[in-house]
Structure formats: C-alpha cells, structure tokens
Design a protein around this motif. Sequence first.
Motif, PDB file in Angstrom:
ATOM      1  N   PRO A   1       0.799  -1.215   0.000  1.00 53.51           N
ATOM      2  CA  PRO A   1       0.000   0.000   0.000  1.00 53.51           C
ATOM      3  C   PRO A   1       0.837   1.273   0.000  1.00 53.51           C
ATOM      4  O   PRO A   1       2.030   1.244   0.336  1.00 53.51           O
ATOM      5  CB  PRO A   1      -0.781  -0.101   1.303  1.00 53.51           C
ATOM      6  N   GLU A   2       0.182   2.357  -0.337  1.00 53.10           N
ATOM      7  CA  GLU A   2       0.763   3.674  -0.104  1.00 53.10           C
ATOM      8  C   GLU A   2       0.542   3.940   1.383  1.00 53.10           C
ATOM      9  O   GLU A   2      -0.586   3.928   1.867  1.00 53.10           O
ATOM     10  CB  GLU A   2       0.066   4.740  -0.938  1.00 53.10           C
ATOM     11  N   VAL A   3       1.627   4.125   2.105  1.00 49.79           N
ATOM     12  CA  VAL A   3       1.554   4.333   3.550  1.00 49.79           C
ATOM     13  C   VAL A   3       1.722   5.821   3.826  1.00 49.79           C
ATOM     14  O   VAL A   3       2.749   6.409   3.490  1.00 49.79           O
ATOM     15  CB  VAL A   3       2.642   3.527   4.291  1.00 49.79           C
ATOM     16  N   ILE A   4       0.698   6.398   4.431  1.00 48.66           N
ATOM     17  CA  ILE A   4       0.751   7.807   4.801  1.00 48.66           C
ATOM     18  C   ILE A   4       0.792   7.887   6.323  1.00 48.66           C
ATOM     19  O   ILE A   4      -0.180   7.532   6.987  1.00 48.66           O
ATOM     20  CB  ILE A   4      -0.465   8.580   4.255  1.00 48.66           C
ATOM     21  N   GLU A   5       1.928   8.303   6.849  1.00 50.01           N
ATOM     22  CA  GLU A   5       2.034   8.508   8.291  1.00 50.01           C
ATOM     23  C   GLU A   5       1.368   9.850   8.576  1.00 50.01           C
ATOM     24  O   GLU A   5       1.986  10.900   8.493  1.00 50.01           O
ATOM     25  CB  GLU A   5       3.482   8.466   8.733  1.00 50.01           C
TER      26      GLU A   5
END
Length: 139
Positions: A28-32
């Motif tokens: 996935p695209e991981v957005i912190e």
Amino acid sequence: MTITILHNPACGTSRNTLALIRNSGAEPEVIEYLKTPPTKARLQQLLTAMGAGPRELLREKGTPYAELDLANTKWTDDELLDFMLAHPILINRPIVETPLGTRLCRPSELVLDILPHAQQGAFSKEDGEVVINAQGQRV
C-alpha cells in the motif's frame, strides 16, 4: 489497484492492519498521517467514502479530546474537522482506502472486507491472536 493506509507506526492496530494488507500481496501507499496530515478536503472525502461523520472518527485515548471539550455537542462537523487538522492525533486510525471501499479498521480484521486479494498465508496479530489460519481462511 491502489491501496492507501493512514498509518501510525506507534499503534498496534495500525501495524496489524498494514501487515494484513501486505499478507494479501499488496504494497500500500503508507501515509504517516501524524507527519503528513490530510487536508480538510481529503478528510471530508474519506469520511464521505466511509459514510461517517467527523465525530465517528474522533479518537479520545491519548489525545487532547477532553482538554478541548470535544464531547460537547456544541461543535459543528466543520469545527471538529478543524480540531482534527490542528491535532492530527485526534484522527482515529488506521483508515484504509481500496477499490472495494474505505474503512476505519478497528479492529484490524475489518480491512479483510475491503482487500481486493485473499490472504496469502497464515497471519497472527502482534499479540499472537490468529486471524488467518494455515489454509488462508479467516478465523
């Protein structure tokens, strides 16, 4: 197919959800979101996709929820969004967006309902709870 997770690496539920996504073979695209908070428009878009209001996404534990008096019903949805943007820790997590839907994944197993691919093997949460057995079936 894009899968996005609004993630907090300090949160066990968020880590388990990310691991379940990866166990399906997806990266996935991981957005912190604590480092890169969503915009107000993006937060509204996620809420609309979930069919939820801002109050349903507010996190109380470990946040300034009580100090800001957010239990008070005087706050409008727009004001609640502004509080979340000013204090991203108020945004409950993890939020996962896939082609099959958008969901707040608490507990982490809720992500299984919106993943486009089956799990590729057994999976246990960090605490040892089995979620997917050796046959790849949800327990």
